[in-house]
Write an enzyme that holds these catalytic residues in place. Structure first.
Site, PDB file in Angstrom:
ATOM      1  N   ASP A  14      83.799  63.439 -69.666  1.00 12.30           N
ATOM      2  CA  ASP A  14      84.621  64.048 -70.715  1.00 12.30           C
ATOM      3  C   ASP A  14      84.170  65.456 -71.088  1.00 12.30           C
ATOM      4  OD1 ASP A  14      86.037  61.658 -70.769  1.00 12.30           O
ATOM      5  OD2 ASP A  14      84.695  60.806 -72.269  1.00 12.30           O
ATOM      6  N   LYS A  17      86.640  68.570 -67.633  1.00 17.69           N
ATOM      7  CA  LYS A  17      86.893  68.862 -66.213  1.00 17.69           C
ATOM      8  C   LYS A  17      88.375  69.126 -65.948  1.00 17.69           C
ATOM      9  CE  LYS A  17      85.064  64.843 -65.291  1.00 17.69           C
ATOM     10  NZ  LYS A  17      84.496  64.481 -66.598  1.00 17.69           N
ATOM     11  N   LYS A  19      90.784  70.214 -67.895  1.00 17.42           N
ATOM     12  CA  LYS A  19      91.225  71.527 -68.376  1.00 17.42           C
ATOM     13  C   LYS A  19      90.814  72.643 -67.411  1.00 17.42           C
ATOM     14  CE  LYS A  19      90.334  75.307 -71.111  1.00 17.42           C
ATOM     15  NZ  LYS A  19      90.066  76.102 -72.285  1.00 17.42           N
ATOM     16  N   ASN A  39      89.431  54.955 -64.391  1.00 13.69           N
ATOM     17  CA  ASN A  39      88.492  55.012 -65.518  1.00 13.69           C
ATOM     18  C   ASN A  39      88.450  56.433 -66.082  1.00 13.69           C
ATOM     19  OD1 ASN A  39      87.308  55.867 -63.117  1.00 13.69           O
ATOM     20  ND2 ASN A  39      85.296  54.993 -63.516  1.00 13.69           N
ATOM     21  N   ALA A  40      88.802  57.419 -65.254  1.00 14.10           N
ATOM     22  CA  ALA A  40      88.839  58.815 -65.683  1.00 14.10           C
ATOM     23  C   ALA A  40      90.034  59.064 -66.592  1.00 14.10           C
ATOM     24  CB  ALA A  40      88.937  59.722 -64.459  1.00 14.10           C
ATOM     25  N   GLY A  41      89.852  59.996 -67.533  1.00 16.10           N
ATOM     26  CA  GLY A  41      90.968  60.462 -68.363  1.00 16.10           C
ATOM     27  C   GLY A  41      90.789  61.960 -68.508  1.00 16.10           C
ATOM     28  N   HIS A  42      91.604  62.728 -67.832  1.00 14.57           N
ATOM     29  CA  HIS A  42      91.459  64.191 -67.812  1.00 14.57           C
ATOM     30  C   HIS A  42      92.622  64.828 -68.573  1.00 14.57           C
ATOM     31  CE1 HIS A  42      88.780  63.926 -63.959  1.00 14.57           C
ATOM     32  NE2 HIS A  42      88.316  63.243 -64.981  1.00 14.57           N
ATOM     33  N   THR A 130      85.153  50.617 -68.673  1.00 15.39           N
ATOM     34  CA  THR A 130      86.531  50.822 -69.100  1.00 15.39           C
ATOM     35  C   THR A 130      87.378  49.570 -68.832  1.00 15.39           C
ATOM     36  OG1 THR A 130      87.072  51.770 -66.951  1.00 15.39           O
ATOM     37  CG2 THR A 130      86.413  53.312 -68.690  1.00 15.39           C
ATOM     38  N   GLN A 225      84.082  61.359 -64.170  1.00 16.08           N
ATOM     39  CA  GLN A 225      82.852  60.936 -64.875  1.00 16.08           C
ATOM     40  C   GLN A 225      81.869  62.119 -64.936  1.00 16.08           C
ATOM     41  OE1 GLN A 225      84.014  58.405 -62.187  1.00 16.08           O
ATOM     42  NE2 GLN A 225      85.384  58.079 -63.887  1.00 16.08           N
ATOM     43  N   THR A 240      78.500  54.367 -63.884  1.00 16.98           N
ATOM     44  CA  THR A 240      79.690  53.891 -63.190  1.00 16.98           C
ATOM     45  C   THR A 240      79.265  53.485 -61.781  1.00 16.98           C
ATOM     46  OG1 THR A 240      82.024  54.332 -62.744  1.00 16.98           O
ATOM     47  CG2 THR A 240      80.480  56.174 -62.354  1.00 16.98           C
ATOM     48  N   THR A 301      90.892  57.646 -72.062  1.00 19.58           N
ATOM     49  CA  THR A 301      91.374  56.477 -71.325  1.00 19.58           C
ATOM     50  C   THR A 301      91.436  55.248 -72.216  1.00 19.58           C
ATOM     51  OG1 THR A 301      90.606  57.297 -69.202  1.00 19.58           O
ATOM     52  CG2 THR A 301      90.814  54.925 -69.386  1.00 19.58           C
ATOM     53  N   THR A 411      86.930  78.113 -74.992  1.00 19.78           N
ATOM     54  CA  THR A 411      86.945  78.320 -76.444  1.00 19.78           C
ATOM     55  C   THR A 411      88.103  77.601 -77.138  1.00 19.78           C
ATOM     56  OG1 THR A 411      88.157  80.370 -76.069  1.00 19.78           O
ATOM     57  CG2 THR A 411      85.757  80.552 -76.300  1.00 19.78           C
TER      58      THR A 411
HETATM   59  P1  GDP Z   1      87.446  65.331 -68.812  1.00 19.35           P
HETATM   60  O1  GDP Z   1      87.435  63.852 -68.655  1.00 19.35           O
HETATM   61  O2  GDP Z   1      86.161  65.963 -68.378  1.00 19.35           O
HETATM   62  O3  GDP Z   1      88.635  65.987 -68.166  1.00 19.35           O
HETATM   63  O4  GDP Z   1      87.551  65.604 -70.383  1.00 19.35           O
HETATM   64  P2  GDP Z   1      88.545  64.851 -71.415  1.00 19.35           P
HETATM   65  O5  GDP Z   1      89.919  65.350 -71.195  1.00 19.35           O
HETATM   66  O6  GDP Z   1      88.331  63.393 -71.393  1.00 19.35           O
HETATM   67  O7  GDP Z   1      87.942  65.352 -72.805  1.00 19.35           O
HETATM   68  C1  GDP Z   1      87.856  66.697 -73.127  1.00 19.35           C
HETATM   69  C2  GDP Z   1      88.627  66.911 -74.435  1.00 19.35           C
HETATM   70  O8  GDP Z   1      88.268  68.175 -74.980  1.00 19.35           O
HETATM   71  C3  GDP Z   1      90.119  66.968 -74.251  1.00 19.35           C
HETATM   72  O9  GDP Z   1      90.739  66.467 -75.397  1.00 19.35           O
HETATM   73  C4  GDP Z   1      90.408  68.458 -74.105  1.00 19.35           C
HETATM   74  O10 GDP Z   1      91.719  68.802 -74.509  1.00 19.35           O
HETATM   75  C5  GDP Z   1      89.396  69.033 -75.045  1.00 19.35           C
HETATM   76  N1  GDP Z   1      88.865  70.366 -74.696  1.00 19.35           N
HETATM   77  C6  GDP Z   1      88.548  70.863 -73.472  1.00 19.35           C
HETATM   78  N2  GDP Z   1      87.995  72.092 -73.586  1.00 19.35           N
HETATM   79  C7  GDP Z   1      87.952  72.370 -74.909  1.00 19.35           C
HETATM   80  C8  GDP Z   1      87.460  73.462 -75.677  1.00 19.35           C
HETATM   81  O11 GDP Z   1      86.922  74.440 -75.163  1.00 19.35           O
HETATM   82  N3  GDP Z   1      87.578  73.381 -77.042  1.00 19.35           N
HETATM   83  C9  GDP Z   1      88.139  72.303 -77.652  1.00 19.35           C
HETATM   84  N4  GDP Z   1      88.209  72.318 -78.980  1.00 19.35           N
HETATM   85  N5  GDP Z   1      88.613  71.261 -76.968  1.00 19.35           N
HETATM   86  C10 GDP Z   1      88.508  71.275 -75.604  1.00 19.35           C
HETATM   87  P1  IMO Z   2      86.072  61.141 -67.127  1.00 19.99           P
HETATM   88  O1  IMO Z   2      86.441  61.436 -65.699  1.00 19.99           O
HETATM   89  C1  IMO Z   2      83.414  59.058 -69.875  1.00 19.99           C
HETATM   90  C2  IMO Z   2      81.849  55.199 -68.520  1.00 19.99           C
HETATM   91  C3  IMO Z   2      82.293  53.967 -69.269  1.00 19.99           C
HETATM   92  C4  IMO Z   2      81.042  53.110 -69.132  1.00 19.99           C
HETATM   93  C5  IMO Z   2      80.570  53.430 -67.714  1.00 19.99           C
HETATM   94  C6  IMO Z   2      80.989  52.430 -66.659  1.00 19.99           C
HETATM   95  O2  IMO Z   2      87.223  61.145 -68.064  1.00 19.99           O
HETATM   96  O3  IMO Z   2      84.940  62.000 -67.557  1.00 19.99           O
HETATM   97  P2  IMO Z   2      83.332  51.959 -65.462  1.00 19.99           P
HETATM   98  O4  IMO Z   2      84.653  51.543 -66.022  1.00 19.99           O
HETATM   99  O5  IMO Z   2      83.361  53.254 -64.710  1.00 19.99           O
HETATM  100  O6  IMO Z   2      82.653  50.866 -64.678  1.00 19.99           O
HETATM  101  O7  IMO Z   2      82.389  52.182 -66.771  1.00 19.99           O
HETATM  102  O8  IMO Z   2      81.110  54.705 -67.412  1.00 19.99           O
HETATM  103  N1  IMO Z   2      82.946  56.031 -67.989  1.00 19.99           N
HETATM  104  C7  IMO Z   2      83.301  57.215 -68.517  1.00 19.99           C
HETATM  105  N2  IMO Z   2      82.850  57.851 -69.620  1.00 19.99           N
HETATM  106  N3  IMO Z   2      84.344  59.638 -69.079  1.00 19.99           N
HETATM  107  C8  IMO Z   2      84.780  59.013 -67.958  1.00 19.99           C
HETATM  108  O9  IMO Z   2      85.606  59.597 -67.071  1.00 19.99           O
HETATM  109  C9  IMO Z   2      84.284  57.728 -67.666  1.00 19.99           C
HETATM  110  N4  IMO Z   2      84.513  56.827 -66.672  1.00 19.99           N
HETATM  111  C10 IMO Z   2      83.681  55.813 -66.887  1.00 19.99           C
HETATM  112  O10 IMO Z   2      82.575  54.266 -70.625  1.00 19.99           O
HETATM  113  O11 IMO Z   2      80.056  53.556 -70.024  1.00 19.99           O
HETATM  114 MG    MG Z   3      87.755  62.136 -69.786  1.00 22.23          MG
END
Ligand code: GDP
Ligand code: IMO
Ligand code: MG
Length: 427
Positions: A14, A17, A19, A39-42, A130, A225, A240, A301, A411
């Protein structure tokens, strides 16, 4: 000129990535996911509109860019089809530019059931997965009994393979977990219906990525992840089930290691973690609550609240080593805007080397350097010189401590809210 760039997380996921992949895709011809699953949520935010991607590469919102799911990704067909349809409903064309590796393992209903049963059985000791069947699907891959996307192209042989593997998993479900077995006819009917939809997109991705390389196309490899969730290098067993580190970009796509020109390591300006496991800099005070609130730290996610803490430079250094990070991207700098003081963990007390076991992680204590905050808004700043002095000092300190240049500072969540110091695809 970097033709092939890997974007990956250096923490526990999280990091932002999605963005950053969307941002860099402006310069790319294709984006390839190489490990993990749904399991990913981007999250992508473009003109206030939020899109959360789980399996489809984060280049999909740039028209004409090819999106590829590599062999290292475990695919749950129902989720993939749902994601395709949801995007199509918003007017995005998918099926003409999404390719799926024939060698990608399939997540089947028994994997999801096993994941959830095991977690429930562990009680307080649960990993906090997840619940998407990720671990059991990778286990079947390594055990050489798993079904792969290519199996969807031959339904007779699929029937035979499913019969054998379901027999095994039903035995475990009934006799170990004391749960209900799955009905073969129902599972087979579902997978056949999914095969009809997905088959046209399944191909030899390895061949395809090398054709793109030969044609001098620019490729982005999107990790899921983070490095501390890596099955080998992470905080085992709270990890994971895939290698989330840079080597996977080659093994999970079919590229060779020497095809990779640049590894961009993403780190938040602080740290978050979802699920259980070690987290030395975790905060349980007002600062922690403030990070969660300002950073809107809820899982993309599962919706679970994310644990929050200060940036851990010891862990970041380790992530830089195991990935061979070329440049860093610091995200969510704006989340620190209102803090009077900002802390950075620079060493672990009572550790001899980098902790290797859950017990060693528990024994260490973070040692902090405290820096002054800037207490003004950085939201949306795009010019490095417009950042407050204290923010630039923070960036400089991270660069010096890790001996790694910071290429991008994010930012804000919107696509265009970034300071680009050195574009990873331009040098
Ligand atoms: P990922 O799994 O690595 O793609 O990250 P996620 O999408 O799960 O979580 C990142 C969160 O931070 C999302 O809600 C994005 O919209 C938000 N985000 C990303 N970059 C920035 C930033 O520079 N500032 C703020 N305030 N939010 C951000
Ligand atoms: P993105 O790509 C944050 C964590 C789960 C748990 C561990 C194992 O959005 O960054 P799994 O379901 O993979 O067997 O769970 O890994 N986990 C994540 N935490 N971001 C993720 O993906 C994750 N994918 C798995 O919360 O601790
Ligand atoms: Mg994520």
């Amino acid at each position: 000129m970097s033709q092939t760039v890997v974007v990956l997380g250096t923490q526990w996921g999280d990091e932002g990535k999605g963005k950053i992949v969307d941002l860099l895709t402006e310069q790319a011809d294709a984006v390839i996911r190489f490990q993990g699953g749904h399991n990913a949520g981007h999250t992508l935010i473009i003109n206030d509109q939020k899109t959360v991607l789980h399996l489809i590469p984060s280049g999909i919102l740039r028209a004409g860019v090819q999106c590829i799911i590599g062999n290292g990704v475990v695919i749950e067909p129902t989720s993939l089809i749902k994601e395709i349809k949801q995007l199509e409903d918003t007017g995005v064309s998918i099926r003409d530019r999404l390719l799926i590796s024939q060698a990608a393992p399939i997540i089947m209903p028994y994997h999801i059931k096993l994941d959830q049963l095991r977690e429930a059985g562990k009680g307080d000791g649960a990993i906090g997965t997840t619940g998407r069947g990720i671990g059991p699907a990778y286990e079947d891959k390594v055990a050489r009994r798993g079904l792969r996307m290519g199996d969807l192209c031959d339904k007779d042989s699929l029937r035979d393979k499913l019969q054998e593997v379901l027999h095994y998993h039903n035995f475990v479900l009934e006799n170990y977990h004391r749960d209900q077995p799955l009905d073969f006819d129902a599972v087979y009917a579902d997978i056949c219906a999914q095969a009809d939809i997905l088959q046209p997109m399944i191909e030899d991705v390895t061949e395809h990525v090398h054709e793109l390389k030969s044609a001098d196309k620019k490729l982005l490899l999107e990790g899921a992840q983070g490095s501390l969730l890596d099955i080998d290098h992470g905080t085992y067993p709270f990890v994971t089930s895939s290698n989330t580190t840079a080597g996977s970009a080659a093994t999970g796509s079919g590229l060779g290691c020497t095809d990779i020109d640049y590894v961009l390591g993403i780190t938040k300006a602080y740290t978050t973690r979802v699920g259980s496991g070690p987290f030395p800099t975790e905060l349980f005070d007002d600062d922690g609550e403030k990070l969660a609130k300002e950073g809107v730290e809820f899982g993309a996610t599962t919706g679970r609240p994310r644990r929050c803490g200060w940036l851990d430079l010891v862990a970041l250094k380790r992530a830089i080593q195991v990935n061979g990070v070329t440049g860093l991207c610091i995200t969510k700098l704006d989340v620190l805007d209102s803090f009077k003081h900002i802390k950075l963990c620079t060493s672990y007390e009572q550790s001899s080397g980098f902790p290797q076991s859950a017990a060693q992680w528990q024994a260490i204590k973070p040692v902090y350097k405290t820096m002054s905050g800037w207490q003004s808004t950085t939201r949306g700043i795009t010019d490095y010189d417009d950042l407050p002095n204290e923010a630039r000092e923070l960036v400089n300190f991270i660069e010096e401590f890790t001996r790694t240049p910071v290429a991008i500072i994010s930012t804000g969540p919107e696509r265009n809210e970034n300071v680009i110091k050195a574009h990873p695809m331009a040098n």
